[in-house]
Write a protein that holds these residues in place. Sequence first.
Motif, PDB file in Angstrom:
ATOM      1  N   LEU A 636      16.985  98.696 -19.321  1.00  0.00           N
ATOM      2  CA  LEU A 636      15.729  98.383 -18.626  1.00  0.00           C
ATOM      3  C   LEU A 636      15.968  97.846 -17.226  1.00  0.00           C
ATOM      4  O   LEU A 636      15.121  98.017 -16.342  1.00  0.00           O
ATOM      5  N   GLY A 637      17.073  97.170 -17.022  1.00  0.00           N
ATOM      6  CA  GLY A 637      17.331  96.570 -15.727  1.00  0.00           C
ATOM      7  C   GLY A 637      18.544  95.668 -15.795  1.00  0.00           C
ATOM      8  O   GLY A 637      19.423  95.836 -16.640  1.00  0.00           O
ATOM      9  N   VAL A 638      18.587  94.680 -14.908  1.00  0.00           N
ATOM     10  CA  VAL A 638      19.745  93.781 -14.789  1.00  0.00           C
ATOM     11  C   VAL A 638      19.228  92.368 -14.529  1.00  0.00           C
ATOM     12  O   VAL A 638      18.250  92.172 -13.796  1.00  0.00           O
ATOM     13  N   MET A 639      19.885  91.379 -15.140  1.00  0.00           N
ATOM     14  CA  MET A 639      19.564  89.978 -14.886  1.00  0.00           C
ATOM     15  C   MET A 639      20.801  89.301 -14.303  1.00  0.00           C
ATOM     16  O   MET A 639      21.928  89.580 -14.738  1.00  0.00           O
ATOM     17  N   THR A 640      20.584  88.421 -13.330  1.00  0.00           N
ATOM     18  CA  THR A 640      21.724  87.797 -12.651  1.00  0.00           C
ATOM     19  C   THR A 640      21.498  86.316 -12.441  1.00  0.00           C
ATOM     20  O   THR A 640      20.364  85.871 -12.216  1.00  0.00           O
ATOM     21  N   VAL A 641      22.581  85.537 -12.556  1.00  0.00           N
ATOM     22  CA  VAL A 641      22.600  84.140 -12.131  1.00  0.00           C
ATOM     23  C   VAL A 641      23.733  83.989 -11.128  1.00  0.00           C
ATOM     24  O   VAL A 641      24.780  84.629 -11.252  1.00  0.00           O
ATOM     25  N   GLN A 642      23.498  83.140 -10.126  1.00  0.00           N
ATOM     26  CA  GLN A 642      24.500  82.955  -9.079  1.00  0.00           C
ATOM     27  C   GLN A 642      24.544  81.477  -8.703  1.00  0.00           C
ATOM     28  O   GLN A 642      23.526  80.784  -8.755  1.00  0.00           O
ATOM     29  N   ALA A 643      25.723  81.017  -8.332  1.00  0.00           N
ATOM     30  CA  ALA A 643      25.920  79.605  -8.007  1.00  0.00           C
ATOM     31  C   ALA A 643      26.645  79.466  -6.682  1.00  0.00           C
ATOM     32  O   ALA A 643      27.370  80.363  -6.250  1.00  0.00           O
ATOM     33  N   CYS A 644      26.447  78.314  -6.051  1.00  0.00           N
ATOM     34  CA  CYS A 644      27.067  78.071  -4.744  1.00  0.00           C
ATOM     35  C   CYS A 644      28.566  77.795  -4.876  1.00  0.00           C
ATOM     36  O   CYS A 644      29.302  77.945  -3.898  1.00  0.00           O
ATOM     37  N   GLN A 645      29.003  77.344  -6.048  1.00  0.00           N
ATOM     38  CA  GLN A 645      30.408  76.998  -6.230  1.00  0.00           C
ATOM     39  C   GLN A 645      31.145  78.125  -6.955  1.00  0.00           C
ATOM     40  O   GLN A 645      30.551  78.895  -7.705  1.00  0.00           O
ATOM     41  N   ALA A 646      32.447  78.216  -6.704  1.00  0.00           N
ATOM     42  CA  ALA A 646      33.269  79.229  -7.360  1.00  0.00           C
ATOM     43  C   ALA A 646      33.542  78.834  -8.817  1.00  0.00           C
ATOM     44  O   ALA A 646      33.468  77.660  -9.184  1.00  0.00           O
ATOM     45  N   ASN A 647      33.850  79.859  -9.632  1.00  0.00           N
ATOM     46  CA  ASN A 647      34.224  79.662 -11.041  1.00  0.00           C
ATOM     47  C   ASN A 647      33.175  78.848 -11.808  1.00  0.00           C
ATOM     48  O   ASN A 647      33.499  77.974 -12.607  1.00  0.00           O
ATOM     49  N   ALA A 648      31.924  79.147 -11.542  1.00  0.00           N
ATOM     50  CA  ALA A 648      30.848  78.355 -12.143  1.00  0.00           C
ATOM     51  C   ALA A 648      30.587  78.729 -13.593  1.00  0.00           C
ATOM     52  O   ALA A 648      30.041  77.920 -14.343  1.00  0.00           O
TER      53      ALA A 648
END
Length: 947
Positions: A636-648
């Motif tokens: 159906l689609g794609v869901m994403t989470v993103q963080a400002c710090q590496a290796n989150a």
Amino acid sequence: MFALEHEVAQWETDLLPLRGTERVPLLLSLSWHLRQRDCMRSNELAEEAGRLLPLAGLAPAAQARASARLQLVQAELAWLRGNLDGAESLALAAHATLTTHGDGAGCADVHWLLSSIAVDLGDHARCDAELLAAAAQARSAGDSMRASLADAATARWAVLRDAPAAQARWGAQFQGDGGKLPVPLATWVHDFRGLLAHTSRDLGTAAGHYMQSYEAALESGQLRGAITAAINIGDCFASLNDNESALEWMQCALDLARPTGWPRSIGACQTHAADTMRKLGRLATAEELLRDALHILAPVAGARTYANALFHLGELSLDKGDYDTALDAFSRLAQRAEALGQADFRSMAQRGSAHALSYLDRPEEALQAAERACQLATAQGDAMHQVAALRVLAMLHARHELPPPPGMLERNPALHFLHQALQVAASIDGYVPPGELFDALAREYAHAGDYARAYDIALDAGMAREKSHTQQASNRATAMQVYHQTEHARSEGYHHRELAASEARRAEVLQQTSDTLERLSAIGQEITTHLDASAVFQVLDRHVHALLPVNTFAVYMLDGPGTALRRAHGMEAGRPLPDNAIPLSNPRAYSVRCLLGRREVYIAQVPPRRHAYTVPGTLHNQSVLYVPLMVGERVLGVMTVQACQANAYGERERLIFRTLCAYGAIALDNASAYRQLQDAQAQLVSQEKLAALGSLMAGVAHELNTPIGNSLLIASTMQQKTEDVERLMNGPGLRRSDLAAYIEDAGKASALVMRGLHSAADLVNSFKQVAVDRTTEQRRQFDLQQVSNEIIATVMNRIRSSGHRIEMEVDFGIAMDSYPGPFGQVITNLINNALLHAFDPGGNDGSASTGCMRLCATADAARVQIVFEDNGGGIAEQYLSRIFDPFFTTKLGQGGSGLGLSISYNIVTALLGGTIQVASSGAGTRFTLDLPRVAPRLDAADPASIY
């Protein structure tokens, strides 16, 4: 009284590992501080706390205070929903308990809520008294924050009654900076400062204060205050002629208000948006918004917000030339202004009434209203309203012959009042009298014959317009400056707050895997219960932010053609992301790689070179995680989470996110299927109603054709005879016998024309009444025989053209208090059903195939029984139990939609409060309607669903 966002986020995290009565302290805090942030969750937590409280082992006094606090939560939730009586009852019960146990801070909170209830009831004197009591209780408990909040709210409301007095009383306390204000208090102090600046027309300063109030309200969980601040910001930009920014802020307020369902907030947003639409010339949209706002605001009709909606409805009606509606709106506004005790509304109501009365040719009443408006504005020292009232007085004397005012020195009353308006306008600092005022003065001098003076004043009008344009340009520049400065501060505030919240969430680790799975199971049940995609997105957003370190969260759905991913939901640093589309042909996009590969994509450290591909206006995140939304083999689609710090995102975080994606995919698939079903049903119902309307119009047109055609023929004949008489009179001479014959023919022709036109007028009146009833579904008193005749008249053409007939036996005098429009739809559906299904196709020559329908009624004191029957072929026994089912028809594709009888059944049972039964045999079919003569009253909050 109010907690900040990061504190609430910390409590949410702390609550996760707790079980049983360990949860009670945090449940109490969260239910209280989520009361405006998330009403549903606040209610759920309060109910859980109520169940656990008796088991917590608290001392009796502590348990009583906790129970009272939970009662106060329910009271505020009831107030927000518009249930003012219920809210007040709960608040007073809580107050009794808190007073008994000496909880001064709790008593202050009760008085604070009671002041808000008083505002919505329109009782501002009681509001002041409750706020005074709240301040006193808070000070006795040593709570300076609650005391300052009560004082700031008192100052804020005082501005609306008398701005100079409020400045004198509270200005010294709240006008100076005094260091950085606590966030909850900043909401009210900046609102107070903004209102003062607004009333003095310092719109740039006002907008700046309102924006600071808005930010502080969001941060401290005062959502209703944030909505009000956003509305006020929009008003400032509208006054600065920046309608684009005004609409943007109005939409921001509406986006905050709509998910809550709070009537006062939603109604206020729609009212102010409607006024902006009116200024842009979009009158139809403005009227639709205002009518909807007044309906929504009905539970809080005592509030200033309702009075404001009445004022804008009156102004809109004047713009449209609908003076009856304008007069009604301003009359209702005058009643509310007296109840509220607010001078601005008193003057505005009288001025608007005068304007409407003038155009309704009631000059004496208009003059009295305009004079009262001028007196009220003068007494309050409100120069702007005084100028407006004087202009209305000038307009009245220009349009009507009215007695001149005492002490008049000018040539006529209109000039007298226009000169007074100019004098008052000149006394307003920084105000440029509008060119229209000079134009009106010039027209009056020209009308009086003083063309030289008129010319001089016309030149003054041009100069005024130049000054006005300069002022507008200055206002626009001010608006742009305020906008950019505050947006910069707003972005920084959002950024810092979300960074702090993200750090707090990341620092927390779930205690055990079993706890995580249990929590995810409960979340999954919550997600999959929703059948609305936006609700699914909101639930996902809340839980993702609660469980994972997140700076950016987004959901991309595959578009219809399957060529691109479109962002359906996105939040970054607390702000919604704009719409965005990513073509599937883009090889660099992580989301496309995730979708096409049907696999998770996790980048623990985004390479710096990838920052060049970041969507403009978004942040550079260091960790990104993409998971496909799949149901079986369908993606159906794609869901994403993103963080400002590496290796989150470690393995635990990725497991949580994969689980949320699985639940989200199921819920979104269900929502899509449900929406498609609703769309299909709505389309079918719409087609049915359009078909019925077309049939009705065709029938009426056919019925009108004969009398109008005959009248046209007679009129053309008389035109010819008139030309003959004129030729005789101008030629050889007109004999007495020719004139007598002409007069005799003219008399006969006029009688025939009048008879034909009366017949057409009767048909038109019947159609108008039926059409109004159908489109408004308005309840009214009516005579059953009259309405039945009007209904049958609109379908008579179809009955005759099909070769059948209808008989009616309904006595005159059967009075009903019900809904004639829906009732008419039921009878029309029964007639159409008989014509389509009961009779074999036949001509209109009176042959044996002619069918007969019969409509009769009998009544007693309370009920009426209506029978509709035909002598057709009847309904097969196996179909009788299904004829009221939606979309059931035996003639699909031959004119039958399967909706007519289903709609009729719903109207009779849900709206008219009766029953409908059917009996059928080979000799025909009989429908029996048993209806109350007085239809049941419907709950405005839960209207009947008949379509």
